[in-house]
Scaffold this motif. Structure first.
Motif, short mmCIF file in Angstrom:
data_model
loop_
_atom_site.label_atom_id
_atom_site.label_comp_id
_atom_site.label_asym_id
_atom_site.label_seq_id
_atom_site.Cartn_x
_atom_site.Cartn_y
_atom_site.Cartn_z
N PHE A 206 39.23 8.72 40.18
CA PHE A 206 38.88 9.96 40.88
C PHE A 206 37.61 9.82 41.72
CE2 PHE A 206 41.99 11.71 37.94
CZ PHE A 206 42.70 12.51 38.82
N ALA A 207 36.73 8.91 41.36
CA ALA A 207 35.58 8.64 42.23
C ALA A 207 36.07 8.08 43.56
CB ALA A 207 34.62 7.66 41.56
N ARG A 208 37.05 7.20 43.51
CA ARG A 208 37.58 6.63 44.75
C ARG A 208 38.38 7.68 45.53
NH1 ARG A 208 35.67 3.40 47.93
NH2 ARG A 208 35.16 2.07 46.14
N LEU A 209 39.17 8.50 44.86
CA LEU A 209 39.91 9.55 45.57
C LEU A 209 38.95 10.53 46.24
CD1 LEU A 209 42.87 10.33 43.13
CD2 LEU A 209 42.95 9.04 45.28
N ASP A 210 37.84 10.83 45.59
CA ASP A 210 36.83 11.71 46.21
C ASP A 210 36.26 11.06 47.47
OD1 ASP A 210 37.14 13.66 44.28
OD2 ASP A 210 35.43 12.97 43.07
N GLN A 211 36.02 9.76 47.43
CA GLN A 211 35.50 9.07 48.61
C GLN A 211 36.52 9.04 49.74
OE1 GLN A 211 33.99 5.21 47.52
NE2 GLN A 211 32.55 6.04 46.02
N LEU A 212 37.78 8.83 49.39
CA LEU A 212 38.83 8.84 50.40
C LEU A 212 39.02 10.23 51.00
CD1 LEU A 212 41.38 6.53 48.56
CD2 LEU A 212 40.16 5.98 50.68
N GLU A 213 38.87 11.25 50.17
CA GLU A 213 38.93 12.64 50.65
C GLU A 213 37.85 12.87 51.70
OE1 GLU A 213 39.63 17.01 50.53
OE2 GLU A 213 40.82 15.18 50.34
N GLU A 214 36.65 12.39 51.44
CA GLU A 214 35.55 12.55 52.40
C GLU A 214 35.84 11.77 53.68
OE1 GLU A 214 31.94 13.50 54.21
OE2 GLU A 214 33.01 14.42 52.53
N CYS A 215 36.32 10.55 53.55
CA CYS A 215 36.65 9.73 54.72
C CYS A 215 37.69 10.43 55.59
CB CYS A 215 37.16 8.37 54.26
SG CYS A 215 37.91 7.35 55.55
N LEU A 216 38.73 10.96 54.96
CA LEU A 216 39.84 11.55 55.70
C LEU A 216 39.54 12.96 56.21
CD1 LEU A 216 42.67 10.16 53.44
CD2 LEU A 216 42.26 9.55 55.84
N SER A 217 38.37 13.47 55.89
CA SER A 217 37.94 14.75 56.48
C SER A 217 37.46 14.55 57.91
CB SER A 217 36.81 15.37 55.64
OG SER A 217 35.60 14.64 55.78
N LYS A 218 37.22 13.30 58.29
CA LYS A 218 36.65 13.00 59.61
C LYS A 218 37.63 12.28 60.52
CE LYS A 218 32.01 12.36 57.60
NZ LYS A 218 32.41 12.45 56.19
N GLN A 219 38.67 11.68 59.97
CA GLN A 219 39.61 10.93 60.79
C GLN A 219 41.01 11.06 60.22
OE1 GLN A 219 37.24 7.40 60.15
NE2 GLN A 219 38.92 6.39 59.02
N ARG A 220 41.99 10.87 61.10
CA ARG A 220 43.37 11.13 60.71
C ARG A 220 43.90 10.12 59.69
NH1 ARG A 220 48.51 11.84 64.90
NH2 ARG A 220 50.03 12.52 63.32
N PHE A 221 43.64 8.85 59.94
CA PHE A 221 44.10 7.80 59.04
C PHE A 221 42.92 6.95 58.58
CE2 PHE A 221 47.71 8.56 62.06
CZ PHE A 221 48.54 9.21 61.15
N LEU A 222 43.17 5.99 57.73
CA LEU A 222 42.07 5.24 57.12
C LEU A 222 41.26 4.44 58.13
CD1 LEU A 222 43.83 4.00 53.85
CD2 LEU A 222 42.13 5.82 54.08
N PHE A 223 41.91 4.02 59.22
CA PHE A 223 41.18 3.28 60.26
C PHE A 223 41.16 4.03 61.59
CE2 PHE A 223 41.78 -0.03 57.12
CZ PHE A 223 40.56 -0.71 57.18
#
Length: 335
Positions: A206-223
């Motif tokens: 869940f720490a990683r999912l929280d980080q991915l949630e934050e990342c995806l709040s700014k961009q559509r996909f992971l890259f």
């Protein structure tokens, strides 16, 4: 041909502290054009998968997205494992319960034919060389990368580039994180045999999912604006999370649909060609709730959860607004 009696009845994949330690892949020879590599030839290989398995699912997504269906045939095992003395996969969905190309009833048959001393779990995905009737590659961690690179001569016209050369180091680094903390992270929760091991895996997940949630709040996909191999790998876990892992693996802090951005991102991918049509929620639910997983000693259960509501996967998500492009669904331009 029945599975060999040499195959062990139980497979131990636990550390002394009760944490889950996934078995290593047996057949890892790479595909390529160099001596000692598996030759890249259309019609030579059959990809065996289960719609329930996230590792196999990502190879089928990439096969579909890149247009490799005519070059690599597909065999499908049932999401329900057979009741045997060992863990296996069964071709019970096919006529007469046998794969029409390989002529086998159980996946272990091709593993044992290739290596008579094999004692691990037969796993999917596995590439089978039809000309030799042998399993040649079950390296799920690298298989999609082979499809994306050395299999390029058989890509469809204008196929997307899921593994852009200038991003490969970054994609590889993120894939390692996604594997250990998310893809395999849910299994570390579900298969833990001690409270400490379970809680450590749970917190890491869940720490990683929280980080991915934050990342995806700014961009559509992971890259950024384009789908890559990393998105495929993350998607297959997200697609199974609410329907299976939340209850079956006790990953119950949050449902994915309770994350604002991960949920929109997951639906964005689901609604993209190659993702949704290869996602079989019924197979996923049956496998994780009714079938055995890696232990043949699991007690039989007969209740399939009625929920969750799966119609919401088609609901509007407006993720394209995070993109610099107007197209609703965009994959990185082809070579």
């Amino acid at each position: 041909m029945a599975p060999s009696e040499q195959q062990s009845k139980t497979v131990t994949e636990l550390n002394k502290d009760g944490s889950f330690n996934r078995q290593r892949n047996r057949f890892t020879t790479p595909f390529g054009n160099q001596p000692g590599e598996l030759p890249v030839e259309a019609g030579r290989y059959r990809l065996v998968w289960s719609a329930a398995c996230p590792w196999a699912h990502r190879s089928v997504i990439v096969r579909k997205v890149l247009g490799l269906e005519d070059a690599i045939s597909l065999g499908t095992v049932s999401p329900m494992r057979p009741r045997l003395q060992h863990v296996d996969w069964e071709f019970s969905l096919d006529k007469e319960g046998m794969d029409p190309i390989l002529g086998i009833r159980y996946l272990s048959e091709i593993y044992l034919k290739t290596d008579p001393n094999y004692s691990g779990r037969p796993t999917v995905p596995v590439m089978v060389d039809i000309t030799k009737d042998q399993a040649v590659n079950n390296d799920y961690f690298k298989l999609t990368n082979y499809f994306e690179t050395v299999w390029a001569p058989f890509h469809k016209r204008n196929a997307p580039d899921l593994y852009p050369e200038h991003l490969r180091d970054e994609i590889d680094a993120l894939n390692e994180i996604i594997f250990h903390e998310v893809n395999n992270g849910v299994y570390k929760c579900g298969f833990a045999h001690s409270q400490d091991a379970y809680e450590q895996a749970y917190d890491m997940l869940f720490a990683r999912l929280d980080q991915l949630e934050e990342c995806l709040s700014k961009q559509r996909f992971l890259f950024g604006d384009f789908i890559t191999d990393s998105d495929v790998r993350l998607y297959t876990t997200l697609a199974r999370f609410d329907a299976a892992y939340y209850t079956a693996f006790r990953t119950n802090r949050n449902l994915i649909r309770e994350f604002d951005h991960l949920w929109g991102y997951a639906r964005d991918l689901y609604q993209t060609t190659g993702f949704g049509e290869t996602t079989d929620f019924d197979a996923i639910k049956r496998h994780y709730h009714l079938s055995i997983t890696i232990s043949p000693d699991k007690q039989e259960v007969n209740i399939l959860p009625k929920g969750p509501d799966l119609s919401v996967w088609d609901s509007q998500q407006n993720r394209y607004k995070l993109s610099n492009h107007e197209e609703k669904f965009l994959i990185h331009a082809g070579k």
